[in-house]
Design an enzyme around this catalytic site. Structure first.
Site, short mmCIF file in Angstrom:
data_model
loop_
_atom_site.label_atom_id
_atom_site.label_comp_id
_atom_site.label_asym_id
_atom_site.label_seq_id
_atom_site.Cartn_x
_atom_site.Cartn_y
_atom_site.Cartn_z
N CYS A 80 101.21 58.26 36.71
CA CYS A 80 102.71 58.44 36.45
C CYS A 80 103.54 58.14 37.20
O CYS A 80 104.51 57.31 36.82
CB CYS A 80 102.60 60.16 36.62
N ARG A 108 93.58 54.69 38.28
CA ARG A 108 94.57 54.10 37.73
C ARG A 108 95.90 54.10 39.17
O ARG A 108 96.19 55.13 39.73
CB ARG A 108 95.35 54.71 36.68
C1 UGA Z 1 102.38 63.87 39.09
C2 UGA Z 1 103.43 65.03 39.27
O1 UGA Z 1 103.09 65.62 40.72
C3 UGA Z 1 103.14 66.00 38.13
O2 UGA Z 1 104.10 66.87 38.36
C4 UGA Z 1 103.45 65.29 37.08
O3 UGA Z 1 103.52 65.94 35.79
C5 UGA Z 1 102.54 64.10 36.54
O4 UGA Z 1 102.72 63.08 37.78
C6 UGA Z 1 103.08 63.37 35.43
O5 UGA Z 1 103.96 62.81 35.34
O6 UGA Z 1 101.93 63.46 34.71
P1 UGA Z 1 99.79 63.44 39.42
O7 UGA Z 1 100.12 61.99 39.34
O8 UGA Z 1 98.64 64.19 38.88
O9 UGA Z 1 101.28 64.24 39.03
O10 UGA Z 1 99.75 63.40 41.21
P2 UGA Z 1 100.44 63.89 42.25
O11 UGA Z 1 99.58 64.91 43.07
O12 UGA Z 1 101.74 64.12 42.14
O13 UGA Z 1 100.10 62.70 43.35
C7 UGA Z 1 100.71 61.45 42.97
C8 UGA Z 1 100.61 60.52 44.12
O14 UGA Z 1 101.40 60.77 45.51
C9 UGA Z 1 98.93 60.43 44.82
O15 UGA Z 1 98.40 59.11 45.06
C10 UGA Z 1 99.18 61.26 46.10
O16 UGA Z 1 98.03 60.88 46.94
C11 UGA Z 1 100.33 60.86 46.34
N1 UGA Z 1 100.95 61.80 47.35
C12 UGA Z 1 101.27 63.24 47.05
C13 UGA Z 1 101.37 61.56 48.54
O17 UGA Z 1 101.32 60.56 49.14
N2 UGA Z 1 101.99 62.36 49.42
C14 UGA Z 1 102.16 63.64 49.07
O18 UGA Z 1 102.74 64.69 49.91
C15 UGA Z 1 101.78 63.88 47.86
#
Ligand code: UGA
Length: 472
Positions: A279, A346
């Protein structure tokens, strides 16, 4: 209500299963025969908490799977489009699947229906979907096009769907808004949460969630702007972490200090190896492309993306500064998925880092609780996949932590130390307390925090500055 969900990927399958749990009759449509057969056999194609329970609960009764778009559309009052919108080579969203579904829907309209965009799409997609449906023969009063973006995160998708912070309904007519309100009524009026078999409430959830009605275009923008803002938060803290490393400050303390400001908030402020997944990387590029098309150069997004890429290079430099040379070094890697709690690789920073380390001539043994098979395919068998974290560490010159799985934060440190050739850990997710690690006999590097070592530590600036050769 009878609902059709087109597309059985992460969003479609979770939405379909959750709509069924809200009491609706759902047909999930996909043109992938193999996937449909697997779903009908009772298999669960993705690693997602509570999804197996919901599929088991509703499969064959309130939840059906089909390849027949026309019949599903005819039977339904609302059609949720949740097909893929992959990036083109220029970073825009490829909307050809959405267009082809819109054409298919048009031919099957037999009375008022709402066509709902559930996939993440650029602003103006609702206008285009409307045009395509009209062009293919449907009458304008027979349908409305709405945008109902999904904010679910992989790994917690079911609870995010059923306990959302908010429900956004982008509808341009009262009739359309009323139909969507009816679909979400069990969440918005709280009755779902009274059901004895409701999926358990996560800690932070506020119930009932607010339902926000906007125009379709605003809803489309809300989705892109939300993801861009979250990615910006991550890149911001990663940039702050880099400064912390240079001056010997501790990013965790900085996060606590800024995250307690209620205007900023503590979430999505975890520094690490950068964001990945299906995403954020894709949506940021798509949002930037949308802005450019509208005549606005969204340079802030360029910088968010650049910081994210640089975060991986910084990590490689950190590994090098821990081990001096990389060629021939044996590295244990914990984590392949793009984040904890999912088998999705991904745009996983872990995979990109492993590829870079392989290019440097490292040998890698890796463990991930869920993503090994997928990763093995992506890495063309160049990495030895292990059965557990300790086996990945066995005989390694250093252990790298690349994904924030909870179980990686609870390892038996004494055992880990005996497995490793040298007790060196480079933690890209800040899962451990540096002082504890030093006390346990590890030389421990993390992100935005001073390196820790059982030996007398060099001056903070020298021990933390990446590329300064802090080899132990
Ligand atoms: C993200 C959004 O959080 C959702 O709200 C949204 O619906 C989704 O994309 C989408 O558009 O479908 P997601 O991709 O499942 O969700 O994962 P996240 O939990 O947001 O994490 C994304 C990335 O950021 C991961 O690689 C995670 O490790 C990283 N991350 C997250 C960090 O490095 N630091 C943080 O504090 C949080």
């Amino acid at each position: 209500m009878q609902i059709a969900v087109i597309g059985s990927g992460y969003v479609g399958l979770v939405a379909g299963a959750c709509f069924a749990d809200l009491g609706h009759d759902v047909i999930v449509v996909d043109n992938d025969e193999k996937k449909l057969a697997a779903l009908n056999r009772g298999e669960v194609p993705i690693h997602e908490n509570f999804l197996p329970e919901l599929l088991h609960r509703h499969r064959g009764t309130r939840l059906k799977f089909s390849d027949d778009l026309e019949t599903a559309v005819r039977a339904s009052s609302a059609i949720f489009v949740a097909v893929g919108t992959p990036p083109t080579e220029h970073g825009e969203a490829d909307l050809s699947y959405v267009e082809s579904v819109a054409r298919g829907i048009s031919g099957a309209i037999n009375g008022y229906k709402v066509v709902v965009e559930k996939s993440t799409v650029p602003v103006y997609t609702s206008d285009w979907v409307r045009k395509i449906i009209l062009r293919n023969g449907a009458e304008s009063e027979e349908f409305d096009v709405a945008s109902n973006p999904e904010f679910l995160r992989e790994g917690t998708a079911v609870t995010d769907f059923l306990y959302p912070d908010r429900i956004v309904v982008g509808a341009d007519t009262l009739r359309c808004a009323a139909l969507l309100r009816e679909i979400y009524a069990p969440l918005a009026d709280g009755t779902y949460y009274l059901k004895p078999d409701a999926i358990p409430r996560p800690d932070r959830a506020q119930i009932p969630p607010p339902l926000i009605v906007t125009s379709a275009k605003s809803a489309e923008l809300i989705k892109h702007a939300s993801n861009a803002f979250l990615a910006m938060k991550i890149s911001f803290i990663n940039a702050v972490a880099s400064i912390c490393e240079s001056v010997g400050a501790n990013v965790q303390q900085v996060c606590q200090g800024i995250g307690t400001d209620s205007r900023i908030g503590p979430r999505f402020l975890n520094p690490g190896v950068g964001y990945g997944g299906s995403c954020f990387p894709k949506d940021l590029m798509a949002f930037r492309a949308v802005a450019r098309e509208c005549g606005y150069e969204f340079r802030l997004l360029d910088e968010v993306i650049r910081i994210n890429e640089e975060q991986r290079s910084r990590f490689i430099r950190k590994v090098r500064s821990a081990l001096w040379t990389l060629r021939g070094k044996k590295l244990g890697v914990l984590g392949l998925a793009f984040k904890g709690g999912t088998d999705d690789i991904r745009e996983s920073p872990a995979i990109l880092l492993i590829q870079a380390l392989l290019q440097e001539g490292c040998q890698i043994s890796a463990f991930d609780p869920a993503a090994r098979e997928r990763a093995q395919e992506a890495l063309n068998s160049n990495v030895t996949m292990t059965e557990d974290a300790y086996e990945a560490a066995r005989g390694a010159d250093a252990l790298l932590i690349l994904t924030e799985w909870e179980e990686f934060a609870a390892l038996d440190l004494k055992r880990l130390k005996t497995e490793l050739k040298y007790p060196i850990i480079v933690d890209g997710r800040n899962l451990y307390d540096p002082e504890v690690m030093a006390a346990e006999g590890f030389t421990y590097y993390s992100v935005g925090r001073p390196a820790a070592s059982p030996e007398p530590t060099p001056s903070p600036a020298a021990s933390t500055r990446v590329g300064k050769g802090t080899r132990s």
